[in-house]
Design an enzyme around this catalytic site. Sequence first.
Site, PDB file in Angstrom:
ATOM      1  N   LYS A   1       0.832  -1.206   0.000  1.00 17.63           N
ATOM      2  CA  LYS A   1       0.000   0.000   0.000  1.00 17.63           C
ATOM      3  C   LYS A   1       0.866   1.255   0.000  1.00 17.63           C
ATOM      4  CE  LYS A   1      -1.652   2.109   3.504  1.00 17.63           C
ATOM      5  NZ  LYS A   1      -2.329   2.507   4.763  1.00 17.63           N
TER       6      LYS A   1
ATOM      7  N   ASP B   1      -6.476   1.161   1.171  1.00 17.37           N
ATOM      8  CA  ASP B   1      -6.490   1.331   2.618  1.00 17.37           C
ATOM      9  C   ASP B   1      -7.826   0.827   3.161  1.00 17.37           C
ATOM     10  OD1 ASP B   1      -8.351   3.279   1.980  1.00 17.37           O
ATOM     11  OD2 ASP B   1      -7.426   4.832   3.226  1.00 17.37           O
TER      12      ASP B   1
END
Length: 225
Positions: free
Chosen positions: A135, A153
């Site tokens: 991420k 997220d």
Amino acid sequence: MANAAAAAHGKTLAAWSEAEIVEAFTRFEAQDPEPKGELDHTDAYTLLVAVVLSAQATDAGVNKATKGLFAAASTPAAMVALGEEGVARHIRTLGLYRNKAKNVVELSRLLLERHTGIVPEDREALEALPGVGRKTANVVLNIAFGAPTIAVDTHLFRIANRTGLAPGATPLAVELGLEARIPDRFKLHAHHWLILHGRYICKAAKPACGRCIIADLCRWPDKQF
């Protein structure tokens, strides 16, 4: 997940059509043509540090902490010189701050050792740095280097599953599902639109369905107007 929520209502969510996906992102684009991330930074390095610090923390909280940190050290060499205790003093308001301080100093040292102090424009090289997962790498590649990556997220994971846009059991499954379904012309800003939508509209506890610009497309059985 979306289909789990739907199952509780006795039905399986229908997949979004290509036309519906185009319509949704056309609306996001019209509402906010140039969405921006909310972490304060001045370059790829300060962005990388801010994203590493943002794990289990709010962007607002990170911005308060990095204001002093970046004033004291805004380059890899300066961060290494500041040291773990110095970094920790600036970020003590953040969760896991001691481990984060260790990661920030070590990733800074490795940037100097492996990349002459320059943040690499490569996912594998980024993920080899302490505290940097997929991420984080995707955020840096997207914002700093303009790559059409999708950083999943908690907000984006929730939206993809809740709406039925790209259901998946893991962040990677959601990321790959979104990459496969979102047209290329929307990919650069897609994760920003979805993250901001999840942060301010499609919230976990009290989603504002009445203000949602894609409510008519959403498959969530519990949406309310």
